[in-house]
Design a protein around this motif. Structure first.
Motif, PDB file in Angstrom:
ATOM      1  N   VAL A   7      36.210 -74.296 -74.525  1.00  0.00           N
ATOM      2  CA  VAL A   7      36.134 -72.557 -74.846  1.00  0.00           C
ATOM      3  C   VAL A   7      38.071 -72.715 -74.407  1.00  0.00           C
ATOM      4  O   VAL A   7      38.321 -72.721 -73.191  1.00  0.00           O
ATOM      5  CB  VAL A   7      35.423 -71.710 -74.178  1.00  0.00           C
ATOM      6  CG1 VAL A   7      35.802 -70.552 -74.557  1.00  0.00           C
ATOM      7  CG2 VAL A   7      34.064 -71.892 -75.115  1.00  0.00           C
ATOM      8  N   TRP A   9      40.558 -69.640 -73.209  1.00  0.00           N
ATOM      9  CA  TRP A   9      41.056 -68.869 -73.177  1.00  0.00           C
ATOM     10  C   TRP A   9      41.648 -68.020 -73.200  1.00  0.00           C
ATOM     11  O   TRP A   9      42.825 -68.454 -72.653  1.00  0.00           O
ATOM     12  CB  TRP A   9      40.126 -68.443 -71.915  1.00  0.00           C
ATOM     13  CG  TRP A   9      39.455 -67.043 -71.373  1.00  0.00           C
ATOM     14  CD1 TRP A   9      39.886 -65.701 -71.727  1.00  0.00           C
ATOM     15  CD2 TRP A   9      38.892 -66.659 -70.166  1.00  0.00           C
ATOM     16  NE1 TRP A   9      39.586 -64.383 -70.704  1.00  0.00           N
ATOM     17  CE2 TRP A   9      38.442 -65.069 -69.910  1.00  0.00           C
ATOM     18  CE3 TRP A   9      37.797 -67.087 -69.863  1.00  0.00           C
ATOM     19  CZ2 TRP A   9      37.838 -64.253 -69.525  1.00  0.00           C
ATOM     20  CZ3 TRP A   9      36.883 -66.095 -68.776  1.00  0.00           C
ATOM     21  CH2 TRP A   9      37.169 -64.882 -68.898  1.00  0.00           C
ATOM     22  N   GLY A  32      34.798 -73.073 -78.857  1.00  0.00           N
ATOM     23  CA  GLY A  32      35.102 -71.220 -78.623  1.00  0.00           C
ATOM     24  C   GLY A  32      36.544 -70.950 -78.078  1.00  0.00           C
ATOM     25  O   GLY A  32      36.825 -71.434 -77.872  1.00  0.00           O
ATOM     26  N   LEU A  34      38.456 -67.521 -76.844  1.00  0.00           N
ATOM     27  CA  LEU A  34      38.101 -65.807 -76.703  1.00  0.00           C
ATOM     28  C   LEU A  34      39.547 -65.050 -76.016  1.00  0.00           C
ATOM     29  O   LEU A  34      40.760 -65.474 -75.861  1.00  0.00           O
ATOM     30  CB  LEU A  34      37.735 -65.502 -75.085  1.00  0.00           C
ATOM     31  CG  LEU A  34      36.999 -66.010 -75.011  1.00  0.00           C
ATOM     32  CD1 LEU A  34      35.492 -66.370 -73.535  1.00  0.00           C
ATOM     33  CD2 LEU A  34      35.254 -65.376 -74.981  1.00  0.00           C
ATOM     34  N   TRP A  54      39.357 -76.022 -87.351  1.00  0.00           N
ATOM     35  CA  TRP A  54      38.393 -75.567 -86.895  1.00  0.00           C
ATOM     36  C   TRP A  54      37.644 -73.979 -87.672  1.00  0.00           C
ATOM     37  O   TRP A  54      37.876 -72.762 -87.721  1.00  0.00           O
ATOM     38  CB  TRP A  54      39.483 -74.316 -85.398  1.00  0.00           C
ATOM     39  CG  TRP A  54      39.005 -75.636 -84.813  1.00  0.00           C
ATOM     40  CD1 TRP A  54      37.852 -76.663 -84.562  1.00  0.00           C
ATOM     41  CD2 TRP A  54      39.823 -76.298 -84.576  1.00  0.00           C
ATOM     42  NE1 TRP A  54      38.027 -76.906 -83.299  1.00  0.00           N
ATOM     43  CE2 TRP A  54      39.478 -77.030 -82.749  1.00  0.00           C
ATOM     44  CE3 TRP A  54      41.641 -75.958 -84.793  1.00  0.00           C
ATOM     45  CZ2 TRP A  54      40.431 -78.166 -82.606  1.00  0.00           C
ATOM     46  CZ3 TRP A  54      42.113 -76.789 -83.575  1.00  0.00           C
ATOM     47  CH2 TRP A  54      41.626 -78.337 -82.560  1.00  0.00           C
ATOM     48  N   LEU A  57      35.401 -70.930 -86.836  1.00  0.00           N
ATOM     49  CA  LEU A  57      35.407 -70.573 -85.643  1.00  0.00           C
ATOM     50  C   LEU A  57      36.475 -69.413 -86.097  1.00  0.00           C
ATOM     51  O   LEU A  57      37.074 -69.268 -86.074  1.00  0.00           O
ATOM     52  CB  LEU A  57      36.166 -71.338 -84.880  1.00  0.00           C
ATOM     53  CG  LEU A  57      35.999 -71.786 -83.349  1.00  0.00           C
ATOM     54  CD1 LEU A  57      34.203 -71.482 -83.035  1.00  0.00           C
ATOM     55  CD2 LEU A  57      36.843 -72.080 -82.759  1.00  0.00           C
ATOM     56  N   GLU A  60      36.745 -64.580 -80.013  1.00  0.00           N
ATOM     57  CA  GLU A  60      35.656 -63.731 -79.366  1.00  0.00           C
ATOM     58  C   GLU A  60      36.324 -62.698 -79.065  1.00  0.00           C
ATOM     59  O   GLU A  60      37.386 -63.194 -77.984  1.00  0.00           O
ATOM     60  CB  GLU A  60      34.197 -64.487 -79.074  1.00  0.00           C
ATOM     61  CG  GLU A  60      33.704 -65.060 -80.379  1.00  0.00           C
ATOM     62  CD  GLU A  60      32.373 -65.736 -79.801  1.00  0.00           C
ATOM     63  OE1 GLU A  60      31.970 -64.363 -79.205  1.00  0.00           O
ATOM     64  OE2 GLU A  60      32.025 -66.588 -79.758  1.00  0.00           O
ATOM     65  N   SER A  65      33.248 -62.624 -72.009  1.00  0.00           N
ATOM     66  CA  SER A  65      33.061 -63.490 -71.912  1.00  0.00           C
ATOM     67  C   SER A  65      31.726 -64.309 -71.050  1.00  0.00           C
ATOM     68  O   SER A  65      31.391 -65.071 -71.383  1.00  0.00           O
ATOM     69  CB  SER A  65      34.375 -64.046 -70.728  1.00  0.00           C
ATOM     70  OG  SER A  65      33.921 -62.503 -69.472  1.00  0.00           O
ATOM     71  N   VAL A  68      29.559 -64.614 -73.940  1.00  0.00           N
ATOM     72  CA  VAL A  68      29.974 -65.568 -74.563  1.00  0.00           C
ATOM     73  C   VAL A  68      29.930 -67.196 -74.639  1.00  0.00           C
ATOM     74  O   VAL A  68      29.200 -68.044 -74.915  1.00  0.00           O
ATOM     75  CB  VAL A  68      31.153 -65.292 -75.513  1.00  0.00           C
ATOM     76  CG1 VAL A  68      31.653 -67.293 -75.999  1.00  0.00           C
ATOM     77  CG2 VAL A  68      31.827 -64.481 -75.626  1.00  0.00           C
ATOM     78  N   LEU A  72      27.423 -70.451 -75.338  1.00  0.00           N
ATOM     79  CA  LEU A  72      28.438 -71.560 -75.788  1.00  0.00           C
ATOM     80  C   LEU A  72      28.279 -72.794 -74.693  1.00  0.00           C
ATOM     81  O   LEU A  72      28.602 -74.075 -75.450  1.00  0.00           O
ATOM     82  CB  LEU A  72      30.239 -71.499 -76.308  1.00  0.00           C
ATOM     83  CG  LEU A  72      30.440 -70.520 -77.410  1.00  0.00           C
ATOM     84  CD1 LEU A  72      31.582 -70.200 -77.391  1.00  0.00           C
ATOM     85  CD2 LEU A  72      29.177 -70.743 -78.786  1.00  0.00           C
TER      86      LEU A  72
END
Length: 134
Positions: A7, A9, A32, A34, A54, A57, A60, A65, A68, A72
């Motif tokens: 992920v 972030w 993912g 964020l 991607w 996708l 988010e 968080s 999520v 995920l």
């Protein structure tokens, strides 16, 4: 070979480049992204980068968080939001508590003891308790 679930972030200048670099890494699976910027939340990652890999996708909301990350189940969280250890820790603590490895670009995290020994000890204890590294 099992892929590493990642992920990202933070999807600004640094985070978006980190994601773009992952495009050529077959062992990494971006699961993912964020971000806190309302202009990015809900947008297609592939379209934002101009990379078809991607497509579909969506970015988010970082304010969700913990939920999520729980959904995920990433192996690794790449954190590219701030330079400051206290702010970074307040954001990615939930990832550590969920057993995610964390890599951050926060400069103060290179040697957090220099800025705040108590915070460094807290991060270290939490990471060890959850069997991860920061």
């Amino acid at each position: 070979m099992q892929k590493v679930r990642v992920v990202q972030w933070g999807f600004g200048a640094m985070g978006s480049r980190m994601v773009a670099l992952m495009a050529d890494k077959p062992t990494l699976e971006l699961v993912g992204v964020l971000d806190a910027d309302p202009k990015r939340i809900g947008r297609d990652v592939g379209a934002l980068l101009g990379i078809g890999r991607w497509a579909g996708l969506r970015v988010e909301d970082a304010s969700s968080s913990a939920d999520v990350l729980r959904r995920l189940k990433p192996d690794v969280v790449l954190h590219a939001v701030t330079s400051f250890a206290p702010v970074a820790w307040s954001q990615f603590r939930c990832a550590v508590e969920q057993g995610c490895q964390v890599i951050t670009i926060a400069e103060e995290m290179a040697y957090p003891q220099a800025q705040n020994a108590l915070l460094a000890a807290e991060i270290d204890a939490c990471a060890k308790a959850h069997g991860v590294t920061v």
